[in-house]
Scaffold this motif. Structure first.
Motif, PDB file in Angstrom:
ATOM      1  N   GLY A  13      45.406  24.327  26.235  1.00 25.40           N
ATOM      2  CA  GLY A  13      46.621  24.394  27.028  1.00 25.40           C
ATOM      3  C   GLY A  13      46.923  25.799  27.508  1.00 25.40           C
ATOM      4  N   ILE A  14      46.693  26.789  26.638  1.00 24.86           N
ATOM      5  CA  ILE A  14      46.936  28.180  27.025  1.00 24.86           C
ATOM      6  C   ILE A  14      45.966  28.603  28.125  1.00 24.86           C
ATOM      7  N   ALA A  15      44.701  28.230  27.972  1.00 19.93           N
ATOM      8  CA  ALA A  15      43.703  28.603  28.983  1.00 19.93           C
ATOM      9  C   ALA A  15      43.993  27.931  30.321  1.00 19.93           C
ATOM     10  N   LEU A  16      44.387  26.662  30.284  1.00 19.44           N
ATOM     11  CA  LEU A  16      44.691  25.963  31.532  1.00 19.44           C
ATOM     12  C   LEU A  16      45.926  26.536  32.205  1.00 19.44           C
ATOM     13  N   ALA A  17      46.896  26.977  31.404  1.00 19.95           N
ATOM     14  CA  ALA A  17      48.091  27.576  31.993  1.00 19.95           C
ATOM     15  C   ALA A  17      47.751  28.867  32.724  1.00 19.95           C
ATOM     16  N   THR A  18      46.951  29.713  32.115  1.00 16.95           N
ATOM     17  CA  THR A  18      46.562  30.956  32.782  1.00 16.95           C
ATOM     18  C   THR A  18      45.650  30.687  33.977  1.00 16.95           C
ATOM     19  N   MET A  19      44.837  29.631  33.874  1.00 17.52           N
ATOM     20  CA  MET A  19      43.985  29.277  35.010  1.00 17.52           C
ATOM     21  C   MET A  19      44.834  28.766  36.173  1.00 17.52           C
ATOM     22  N   ARG A  20      45.859  27.983  35.864  1.00 18.49           N
ATOM     23  CA  ARG A  20      46.723  27.454  36.915  1.00 18.49           C
ATOM     24  C   ARG A  20      47.477  28.571  37.631  1.00 18.49           C
ATOM     25  N   ALA A  21      47.706  29.679  36.926  1.00 16.61           N
ATOM     26  CA  ALA A  21      48.401  30.803  37.548  1.00 16.61           C
ATOM     27  C   ALA A  21      47.555  31.506  38.598  1.00 16.61           C
ATOM     28  N   GLY A  22      46.241  31.220  38.624  1.00 17.38           N
ATOM     29  CA  GLY A  22      45.373  31.791  39.642  1.00 17.38           C
ATOM     30  C   GLY A  22      45.181  33.285  39.484  1.00 17.38           C
ATOM     31  N   ASP A  23      45.227  34.007  40.606  1.00 17.31           N
ATOM     32  CA  ASP A  23      44.979  35.450  40.581  1.00 17.31           C
ATOM     33  C   ASP A  23      46.156  36.241  40.009  1.00 17.31           C
ATOM     34  N   ALA A  24      47.292  35.578  39.825  1.00 19.77           N
ATOM     35  CA  ALA A  24      48.461  36.307  39.319  1.00 19.77           C
ATOM     36  C   ALA A  24      48.238  36.801  37.896  1.00 19.77           C
ATOM     37  N   TYR A  25      47.542  36.022  37.076  1.00 19.39           N
ATOM     38  CA  TYR A  25      47.349  36.434  35.676  1.00 19.39           C
ATOM     39  C   TYR A  25      46.462  37.679  35.572  1.00 19.39           C
ATOM     40  N   PRO A  26      45.257  37.703  36.168  1.00 15.63           N
ATOM     41  CA  PRO A  26      44.479  38.961  36.096  1.00 15.63           C
ATOM     42  C   PRO A  26      45.178  40.128  36.781  1.00 15.63           C
ATOM     43  N   ALA A  27      45.969  39.834  37.832  1.00 18.24           N
ATOM     44  CA  ALA A  27      46.712  40.921  38.476  1.00 18.24           C
ATOM     45  C   ALA A  27      47.752  41.498  37.531  1.00 18.24           C
ATOM     46  N   CYS A  28      48.385  40.643  36.739  1.00 18.16           N
ATOM     47  CA  CYS A  28      49.358  41.116  35.750  1.00 18.16           C
ATOM     48  C   CYS A  28      48.673  41.978  34.698  1.00 18.16           C
ATOM     49  N   LEU A  29      47.508  41.547  34.239  1.00 17.75           N
ATOM     50  CA  LEU A  29      46.787  42.333  33.237  1.00 17.75           C
ATOM     51  C   LEU A  29      46.390  43.692  33.794  1.00 17.75           C
ATOM     52  N   ARG A  30      45.911  43.706  35.021  1.00 16.48           N
ATOM     53  CA  ARG A  30      45.493  44.985  35.609  1.00 16.48           C
ATOM     54  C   ARG A  30      46.684  45.927  35.809  1.00 16.48           C
ATOM     55  N   ARG A  31      47.829  45.360  36.120  1.00 17.94           N
ATOM     56  CA  ARG A  31      48.991  46.191  36.459  1.00 17.94           C
ATOM     57  C   ARG A  31      49.726  46.704  35.228  1.00 17.94           C
ATOM     58  N   PHE A  32      49.860  45.864  34.204  1.00 17.62           N
ATOM     59  CA  PHE A  32      50.755  46.208  33.102  1.00 17.62           C
ATOM     60  C   PHE A  32      50.056  46.497  31.780  1.00 17.62           C
ATOM     61  N   VAL A  33      48.877  45.924  31.557  1.00 18.51           N
ATOM     62  CA  VAL A  33      48.245  46.046  30.240  1.00 18.51           C
ATOM     63  C   VAL A  33      47.375  47.292  30.212  1.00 18.51           C
ATOM     64  N   PRO A  34      47.706  48.266  29.389  1.00 24.07           N
ATOM     65  CA  PRO A  34      46.842  49.451  29.287  1.00 24.07           C
ATOM     66  C   PRO A  34      45.507  49.063  28.646  1.00 24.07           C
ATOM     67  N   SER A  35      44.487  49.685  29.097  1.00 34.05           N
ATOM     68  CA  SER A  35      43.155  49.407  28.551  1.00 34.05           C
ATOM     69  C   SER A  35      42.525  50.717  28.105  1.00 34.05           C
ATOM     70  N   ALA A  36      41.906  50.633  26.941  1.00 32.56           N
ATOM     71  CA  ALA A  36      41.220  51.818  26.430  1.00 32.56           C
ATOM     72  C   ALA A  36      39.927  52.044  27.206  1.00 32.56           C
ATOM     73  N   ALA A  37      39.414  53.221  27.113  1.00 34.53           N
ATOM     74  CA  ALA A  37      38.135  53.519  27.760  1.00 34.53           C
ATOM     75  C   ALA A  37      37.045  52.603  27.214  1.00 34.53           C
TER      76      ALA A  37
END
Length: 970
Positions: A73-97
């Motif tokens: 259910g969690i995976a399908l919800a993020t999949m249904r969100a389309g490009d918005a979910y990876p865009a949110c991760l790129r914009r707000f989630v800090p990533s280590a080197a």
């Protein structure tokens, strides 16, 4: 076809290393598990440090993920969100080197290497050892030890030291690569003159460890897992403690996080136990082989017998419970019990028997490592690395039981024993894979310990049993017919075959198959609607068939259209088919004479494989059934043949689906009946018949399709009569991987099922007591040249077609009208509770929704404010400079709102979507009206904006009130 039937040799007279030992593969698996576990822990810690506020979870909540749902259910919800979910991760989630986890893992490996280097020195200091010269000033003992080193054949003699404080009559060897030390206990040195044979046996046993390179395996394993237990595990437990502390602050995310953490802790504990069991099993096997080497070098076995007799006397009179406890404790020891060691000296059956514990632990640990690797590499740009590592891991999973089964089959054939069927080996491997899958938690979820549909895990057992049964029969066929100097090339060929097959199915399970343990991830209605939209020509009567096709496509397409499936299927039936190419052998092959070590040679006997003509006759009958079924399908579809312009849509799809069913059913029926009739190697013979049937069946379908239009009442797609081979080739190309790939595996399953049922129902025949009493019916001789002609023609045709369908077509991605909302079944995403809905709405506002609504409100307010000026409706220049920019901005805002997450509450989302649609249309009308000077259109747009300004506050208040009760902040 002829093969080698071996007269029984003495039970213990078969070379134990005829096909290797198999412990090296298990050692590699332990290393892979160390690396994957360490990398996963390091990655989790680094990600938590880079994202201390856990904004990643906030993005998932904003996408509509429900923490009360399972992972599907969690995976399908993020999949249904389309490009918005990876865009949110790129914009707000800090990533280590990206180099940080790799650097940490490299540091762990360096530390393990350093520990491996210093362990021998630490062991020597702890034992307070002294040089040999200190207790042997005259060099008498040195002369004896040099003699034993020469007997062992060591090119580089080890360093001998003595532990005077050790009163036991034993010894131990330690050291690092090419620098080994044999530590003689003081009690052993003291008893050298009293019992020289025991002294000789003990030293030879330790020298055998050096000769077999056991020291490197032992100390490398110890170094790796001590580093894991001392550095990685404490860091992981500290991180878990902090995570549990944070989860206590949230009533929404807390329960799910605590259950998920508990699942991971249990998996980690079980994994460590499995590692210890696997390590102990490897070392016990090495001990037994060291005993055998010492015995072969002239050691006296009386010492083993005396110790075993003493242990048996001490354990006499124990109850059943104490014996069971002793057996359980023995699983964790690195040295086998003395009675087992003595038994291995006289009968090598124990060394060739595939052990259930070994198979189970290998399957479980490999699954855990595979899940960890998948988690690590589920990032863009690493697909190739994930496929490569998955294939290598699949090779390990298949090779560990495969080698054990080949060894057991070889010994059974050479000694006249019962040849294993592979069922037991496949069962324990499948159970291990299943248990490992349950421990990974990727198939369960945050609200339950077990997956929703654990019955789907049976697929792992079926795959394992099928592959191991094929391995057992192919191994027996190779052992009986191989005429080379060594049997190992035949084994490597068989292992390569099951590697290809298992890699295909293991990759499918990792990517697609495990999803079925959580539920159904596709909407059959949405797929059917997409088929009807994209394939014109829907005719009455095909809706039920389309529904069945829509249900089957999610299962068939991912594996059925894999370019490697035809290669994997081809090796299953083409390799056994090559056995008919061999000429009758005369005398015992050289590898048999080496394996039996002086025992009587084998007796050659023919007739274990049926004549090739019988197999081809069965295939021809099966192909005739396929042709007849195809004719029946064409005749039936001719009765509701649509006009020409409507035949190449759903009508053609239904026709191909029915033809596919006919071909697969005909092939599977041929395999099932052939396996029932075949007396030896039923699965191999059935697969050869099935593969040939599939080829002939496809050839018949291709000819009928090429002649379509000239067949009168059988015309289906064509109406004009002309011979056009190229016309039907695209359709045949679609059928090829499904028939020659998936159809062969279905046939294998049918043949395996019939074989098991036949063995269960048929009374067991009297066991063969000797090779001379085996009753065989000599078949009519077939010319080797004719057999080679048939086999060559079939193999070349199959390989050519397989290569043709495996080549890239060069086309771009297929167009589809299927949207994510159509694809995802709504039942898979449960309705959120009020608390979860509040947390989702709060995350929606925090991660972009608040900015979006504020910008929207500001633009609408700017338009309304500009309208307060009396020049707004009379001065076109004023409207162009003061109003038009805001109209354009509102048009763009509608596109931004569509690209962002939907509002979590579906009813609120409908109001939000309606508002954005009206705003977009009003903005477009405003822009065109000002550009073209259309006052009426401009006035209409302004009235719409005024109405939007009146309704917007109420909608925004609703969204804020829905988020106000959120008790958790992402």
């Amino acid at each position: 076809m002829s093969d080698t039937t071996v007269s029984p040799a003495r039970p213990g007279n078969v070379d134990e290393r005829i096909l290797g030992v198999g412990t090296g593969l298990r050692f590699v698996l332990l290393i892979a598990l160390f690396l994957s576990s360490s990398a996963r822990v390091v990655t989790q810690i680094v990600e938590s440090l880079a994202d201390p506020r856990n904004i990643r979870v906030g993005c998932a909540l904003a996408a509509g993920a429900n923490p009360d749902s399972d992972y599907l259910g969690i995976a399908l919800a993020t999949m249904r969100a389309g490009d918005a979910y990876p865009a949110c991760l790129r914009r707000f989630v800090p990533s280590a080197a990206t180099w940080v986890p790799f650097a940490a893992l490299a540091a762990l490996v360096i530390v393990a290497g350093a520990l491996y280097w210093v362990l021998p020195r630490w062991k020597g200091r702890r034992g307070r050892v002294v040089p040999l010269q200190a207790v042997d000033p005259k060099g008498e003992l040195r002369v004896l030890l040099d003699e034993l080193v020469a007997v062992a054949g060591l090119a580089r003699p080890p360093r001998f030291v003595v532990a005077p404080a050790a009163a036991t009559a034993g010894a131990v060897v330690f050291g690092r690569l090419r620098r080994y030390s044999v530590c003689l206990h003081g009690g052993l040195v003291a008893r050298r003159r009293q019992d020289p044979e025991s002294f000789r046996a003990v030293v030879l046993h330790e020298l055998a460890h050096i000769r077999n390179r056991d020291i490197d395996v032992t100390y490398a394993t110890v170094a790796l897992w001590r580093v894991y237990l001392v550095t990685v595990l404490p860091a992981y437990l500290f991180w878990v403690a902090l995570d549990l502390k944070d989860s206590a602050a949230s009533s929404v995310l807390g329960p799910a996080e605590r259950l998920g953490t508990g699942h991971e802790l249990l998996a980690s504990a079980v994994m460590i136990a499995f590692v210890y069991l696997a390590r102990a099993d490897i070392l016990r096997t090495r001990e037994t082989f060291a005993d055998l080497d010492a015995l072969a070098w002239g050691a006296d076995a009386k010492g083993w017998h005396h110790t075993a007799a003493r242990d048996a006397t001490g354990g006499a009179g124990q109850g059943r419970a104490r014996r069971a406890l002793a057996s359980f404790v023995a699983l964790w020891r690195t040295h086998p019990a003395w009675d087992r060691r003595v038994a291995s000296l006289t009968d090598s059956r124990e060394l060739f028997e595939p052990h259930a514990l070994t198979l189970f632990v290998a399957g479980a640990t490999a699954t855990i490592a595979g899940d960890q690797i998948t988690d690590l590499l589920r990032v863009p740009g690493t697909d190739w690395a994930l496929r490569l590592l998955t294939a290598l891991l699949a090779g390990l999973i298949a090779a560990i039981p495969g080698v054990a089964l080949w060894r057991a089959v070889a010994r059974a054939v050479l000694t006249g024993g019962r040849v294993p069927s592979g069922l037991r080996v496949g069962w324990w491997l499948g159970v291990g894979l299943t248990v490992g899958e349950l421990l990974t938690s990727s198939t369960s979820g945050s609200t339950r310990w077990l997956p929703s549909h654990p019955e789907a895990l049976v697929v792992l057992i079926v795959i394992s049993v099928g592959i191991m049964c094929w391995t057992a029969q192919f191994a027996e066929l190779s052992v009986r017919s191989w005429r080379g100097r060594a049997l190992r090339p035949a084994m490597l060929m068989g292992l390569a075959a099951i590697w290809v097959v298992f890699a295909l199915w293991y990759a499918w399970w990792q990517n697609e198959g495990h999803i079925f343990t959580m539920g159904w991830a596709y909407s059959e209605t949405g797929i059917r609607q997409a088929l009807e939209a994209e394939l014109p020509g829907t005719v009455p009567g095909d809706r039920g068939v389309l529904a069945a096709i829509a249900a089957a496509l999610p299962v068939l397409l991912p594996i059925g259209m894999d370019p490697f499936i035809t290669w994997a299927a081809a090796v299953l039936w083409l390799l056994p088919m090559l056995a008919w190419l061999r000429r009758p052998a005369s005398g015992a092959p050289e590898w048999v004479r080496r394996a039996l070590r002086g025992a009587p040679g084998p007796v050659l006997r023919a007739g274990l494989l049926p004549p090739l003509r019988r197999v081809l006759l069965a295939a021809l009958i099966g192909a005739a059934v396929c042709w007849a079924g195809t004719v029946a399908v064409m005749a039936a579809m001719h009765t509701w043949q649509p006009p020409v312009d409507r035949r190449y849509g759903t009508y053609q799809l239904v026709f191909l689906a029915l033809v596919l069913i006919v071909l697969v059913c005909g092939t599977a029926a041929t395999a099932a009946l052939t396996s029932v009739v075949a007396s030896r190697f039923p699965l191999l013979v059935a697969l050869v018949a099935a593969g040939t049937t599939a080829l002939l069946g496809l050839a018949g379908v291709y000819l009928l399709g090429a002649a379509d239009g000239c067949l009168g009442p059988l015309n289906t797609l064509g109406s004009t009569c002309f011979w056009s081979p190229a016309k039907f080739w695209p359709a045949t190309e679609l059928l090829l991987p499904l028939v020659l790939g998936l159809g062969i595996f279905v046939s294998a399953g049918a043949a395996l099922l019939c074989t098991v049922v036949k063995r269960t129902l048929r009374p067991l025949r009297p066991a063969m007591t000797s090779a001379g009493r085996t009753r065989t019916v000599p078949p009519r001789r077939e010319g080797v040249a004719l057999r080679r002609l048939w086999v060559g023609a079939v193999c070349l045709t199959a390989l050519a077609l397989t290569a043709a369908v495996s080549l890239p077509s060069g086309g771009g991605p297929a167009r589809t009208s299927l949207t994510k909302d159509q694809l995802i079944p709504t039942a898979a995403i449960p309705t959120a509770s009020p608390q979860v809905l509040a947390a989702q709405t709060d995350a929606w506002l925090r991660l972009g929704g608040a900015h979006l609504t504020a910008h929207f409100t500001a633009e609408v307010l700017a338009v309304i404010t500009a309208l307060q000026d009396k020049s707004a409706l009379t001065d076109r220049g004023f409207a162009a400079t003061r109003i038009r920019p805001h109209c354009v901005a509102l048009e763009h805002l509608a596109a931004d709102a569509a690209a962002y997450f939907p509002v979590p509450n579906p009813l609120t989302q409908k109001r939000w979507t309606k508002l954005q649609t009206r705003s977009k249309h009003a903005g477009a009308d405003c822009r065109r009206a000002i550009t073209d000077g259309k006052f009426t259109l401009f006035a209409k747009a302004m009235r719409t904006f005024l109405n939007i300004g009146e309704t917007t506050p109420a909608l925004l208040d609703t969204i804020k009130s829905e988020a106000a009760s959120a008790e958790s902040r992402p």
